[in-house]
Enzyme design. Sequence first.
Site, short mmCIF file in Angstrom:
data_model
loop_
_atom_site.label_atom_id
_atom_site.label_comp_id
_atom_site.label_asym_id
_atom_site.label_seq_id
_atom_site.Cartn_x
_atom_site.Cartn_y
_atom_site.Cartn_z
N PHE A 1 0.89 -1.37 -0.16
CA PHE A 1 -0.02 0.02 -0.05
C PHE A 1 0.79 1.22 -0.07
CE2 PHE A 1 -3.46 -2.84 1.52
CZ PHE A 1 -4.46 -2.22 0.95
N ASP A 2 0.44 2.13 -0.96
CA ASP A 2 1.25 3.39 -0.98
C ASP A 2 0.43 4.26 0.39
OD1 ASP A 2 2.08 6.21 -1.78
OD2 ASP A 2 0.13 6.67 -2.45
#
Length: 216
Positions: free
Chosen positions: A8-9
């Site tokens: 995940f960013d």
Amino acid sequence: MNQKYLLFDLDGTLTDSEEGIAKSVAFALEHMGIHETDQENLRRFIGPPLMDSFTGYYGMTEEEAVAAIRKFDERYNDVGLFENRVYEGIPQLLADLKAAGKKLILATSKPLPLARRIMDRFELTQYFDDLQGPAGHGNLDRKQDVVAKALEENGITDLSEAIMIGDRLHDVLGARACGLDCVGVLYGFGDRSEMEKYEAAYIAETVEEVRKLFGV
């Protein structure tokens, strides 16, 4: 989709960090003699490395950009960091993914010490098996370097088992450079035309659509 490892960013994917980043960029630009009031121009700084943005958008030399980053940090590290909010539905999504046996890994271009403070403040760290990001500005700044480090540190050799989730072209390109697909989310700071142009493997308009993609 049945990938085990989900990278995940942070900005624009887990949290809406626009206020803190925009105000801190404006503060830095003012110090450099640039009075910027256009919110869209400030918004462009969310996601890419600061060095790239200051040099690319305002034609600064590397030395000038370093000075601007120093001023950005002066405000952001104390105030702007928490001018931020978690997107609605994200904590439950993360909890459900973890309960489903997914391994969650943060892969951010934000300096990791700052990312940790944000993740801890908003009680998101508990859902993640690993947090990866650069030690500071100019170190592992490219998203592909962060993704590569995340893969290495977690012993992920079968790339079909991993996927990136992010909101900007840098997430798509960084994932692709490492052999991963990317889910491009549209509730952050990118848009559909960007995701289509850079060929995100999947596009999710909402947090709920991310949930449906992974069947939780």
